[in-house]
Design an enzyme around this catalytic site. Structure first.
Site, mmCIF file in Angstrom:
data_model
loop_
_atom_site.group_PDB
_atom_site.id
_atom_site.type_symbol
_atom_site.label_atom_id
_atom_site.label_comp_id
_atom_site.label_asym_id
_atom_site.label_seq_id
_atom_site.Cartn_x
_atom_site.Cartn_y
_atom_site.Cartn_z
ATOM 1 N N LEU A 1 -86.271 -48.189 -22.029
ATOM 2 C CA LEU A 1 -85.635 -47.569 -20.875
ATOM 3 C C LEU A 1 -86.136 -46.140 -20.755
ATOM 4 C CD1 LEU A 1 -81.971 -48.898 -21.269
ATOM 5 C CD2 LEU A 1 -83.963 -50.005 -20.235
ATOM 6 N N ASP A 2 -87.174 -45.975 -19.946
ATOM 7 C CA ASP A 2 -87.847 -44.684 -19.822
ATOM 8 C C ASP A 2 -86.968 -43.681 -19.078
ATOM 9 O OD1 ASP A 2 -90.315 -42.944 -19.790
ATOM 10 O OD2 ASP A 2 -89.983 -43.159 -17.630
#
Length: 582
Positions: free
Chosen positions: A238-239
């Protein structure tokens, strides 16, 4: 789709009611289920419970771009697959391919189409082949999209649903508290069919922040996640997740709705028939980073972001003082959670996690030393308008060129010691491809692209790389051979399970020492790392070697006697001393 568990339905509805209090929670629950489990897919009847069986000592991850290896003839993803099969099969079992979608900037993190593989890299079938042989991690670029993609073009033209997909603010809004990782202006003025608008840009003006206050943005991201899962992805990174929810007048980072969205995604993953791991990317100080474990209900894994600057400092200073102090205060990961340990990634060496851990004069020495070896420094803007070092830009291999004191001929020894620390720690080790390949700083790419991070994003010509790997005395051959040996040796030791017991040893300041014990308490390993250029003598009693056990350093096969006679750690030597040889 199978029948929905009442427990699942209740938890999901409660999360949606908190995130979107002005919407019908039951209607949103139905939309989430339809987005994540479309026709033909199935969900578990019961939640997957937290446990230590999602990973093991056999796990190690390679971090790479899809085009880190090129030859100008074949698809880069095919070359990557070939390199993996011929050089890393049996060494790493996981591969994190950085964004492999069409993009306009930031080497993939300004996505134009989430549903398509960048044709310059390959296609979905190439991703599928890699996923068939390795545990595949992909990037979910949550926070923003490209200013030149369809979503933003439709926003500017007022086309539904994208006309409400992006977060807007006004120039006279109070934005002073906003946490920024960049120095560019936060807002960008754009023309739309409804007149001029100012959109929020946390990272760059080509990366426009999505508006998660609109539930349809969440639904669209859930559809993208399903596409990843259906194509073999089993870990979702989850950037920039910390920034996804904005509130004017607040720091707009780590807000409660952000954590609730992560909990929602974790809930969905706990009910997938596929085993999915969520990894949050939050390059922030320790307490903020660890908050993404939640109460065993958010991320399965978090990056151990303080490691890169602390290991770099230890190797440059010849002292593990601050590394030891920090590690002594690190809690073990909760049941069902794990740390992802690393020293290098596609970004620079983040300095925010060193805040409050390293004194400012030590940080200054690191910056000066990195600059002396040809590295660079990137800055961020603070709320008061001043600037602070955000990251050091260098390959980790070249960062080992010298210490604070001088240059020497110990670069490779220093580097191998730094990477062995990563292998020894509680958690899952991850290695950037340019660490495994001893890649030097790429100054030409910095000049060509005008971007500091390009220094650490070299593209290897595959035939030239293979020639270097075939040369016994090249840096690339020496490092990859020895790193592979140590990673494979680590995989056989149950004391290196990511959740095995860990205790930080109080030894000579020049030594970073850990005691690891397997979950069944059968195997102990004393992992010792001399971060200095000195010989260091260690008394066996100081690490509690049990007298009636046979102790072997499995890194070199040497027998260690549990007597009063000290044993030696040569400059930058590492020892894995165990009572069970495997």
């Amino acid at each position: 789709m199978t029948a929905v568990s009442p427990t699942f339905h209740h938890k999901l509805s409660e999360l949606l009611r908190f995130i979107y209090p002005d919407h019908d929670a039951d209607a949103l629950t139905a939309q989430v289920i339809e987005a994540f489990w479309p026709a033909g897919t199935h969900m578990r009847k019961r939640s997957r419970m937290p446990g230590n069986n999602l990973w093991s000592e056999h796990d190690a991850v390679l971090i790479t771009y899809g085009n880190s290896i090129v030859d100008g003839e074949h698809k880069p993803l095919d070359l990557l697959h070939d390199f993996l099969l011929n050089n890393l099969k049996g060494v790493v079992n996981g591969v994190h391919i950085l964004p492999f979608f069409p993009y306009t900037s930031d080497d993939g993190f300004a996505v134009t189409d989430y549903r398509m593989v960048n044709p310059q890299l390959g296609e979905w079938t190439d991703i599928n082949r890699i996923a068939a042989d390795f545990h595949l991690m992909s990037d979910l670029v949550l926070n923003h999209v490209s200013s030149q993609g369809k979503w933003f073009n439709d926003y500017r033209q007022g086309k539904a649903p994208y006309d409400h997909f992006f977060f807007e603010a006004a120039p006279d809004d109070d934005l002073s508290a906003t946490v920024r990782p960049r120095t560019t202006p936060l807002l960008r003025k754009v023309d739309t069919t409804s007149g001029p608008r100012h959109v929020w840009c946390t990272f760059s003006h080509d990366q426009i922040d999505l508006n998660f206050r609109n539930p349809e943005v969440l639904m669209e991201m859930l559809r993208v996640i399903r596409l990843h899962i259906d194509n073999g992805v089993r870990t979702l990174r989850l950037d920039a997740v910390a920034f996804i929810w904005k509130e004017l007048g607040t720091p707009s980072i780590h807000l409660p709705q952000t954590h609730a969205i992560v909990r929602l995604m974790r809930l969905l993953c706990d009910f997938t028939t596929e085993t999915i791991i969520l990894l949050t990317e939050t390059n922030v100080p320790k307490a903020e980073n660890l908050s993404y474990f939640g109460n065993r209900n958010e991320a399965h894994a978090v990056y151990n972001f303080p490691l890169p600057p602390l290991i770099l400092h230890a190797m440059m200073s010849g002292s593990a003082r601050y590394l030891n102090r920090w590690q002594s205060g690190m809690p073990p990961a909760q049941l069902g959670c794990a740390y992802l340990n690393f020293t290098a990634s596609h970004d620079g060496i983040g300095m925010r996690p060193a805040e409050g851990v390293l004194p400012q004069d030590e940080i200054t020495k690191m910056i000066e030393t990195v600059q002396q070896i040809g590295g660079l420094v990137s800055m961020r803007t603070l709320p008061d308008g001043t600037q602070s070092p955000y990251e050091l830009n260098t390959t980790f291999f070249d960062a080992m060129t010298r210490t604070f004191e001088d240059d020497d001929d110990k670069k490779i020894d220093r580097f191998l010691c730094s990477q062995t620390i990563v292998m020894s720690l509680e958690g899952i080790p991850a290695f950037y491809i340019h660490s495994l390949l001893a890649t030097p700083n790429d100054h030409e790419q910095v000049r060509h692209r005008g971007m500091s991070r390009a220094i650490n994003r070299h593209k290897w010509d595959y035939p030239a790389l293979l020639e270097l790997l075939a040369e016994e005395h090249s840096d690339q051959s020496i490092v990859l051979t020895e790193m592979s040996r140590r990673i494979k040796l680590r995989a056989r030791q149950s004391a290196f399970h990511p959740n095995a017991t860990q205790f930080t040893l109080a030894l000579d300041e020049r030594v970073f020492g850990l005691w690891r014990q397997s979950l069944d308490r059968d195997q102990s390993i004393f992992a010792l790392h001399n971060v200095s250029g000195d010989e260091v003598f260690i008394a066996p009693w100081s690490i509690n070697l049990i007298e009636d056990e046979d102790w072997i350093d499995i890194l070199n096969g040497e027998k260690i006697e549990a007597t009063d006679e000290p044993f030696t750690l040569s400059p930058y030597q590492c020892r894995w001393i165990t009572n069970r040889v495997r």
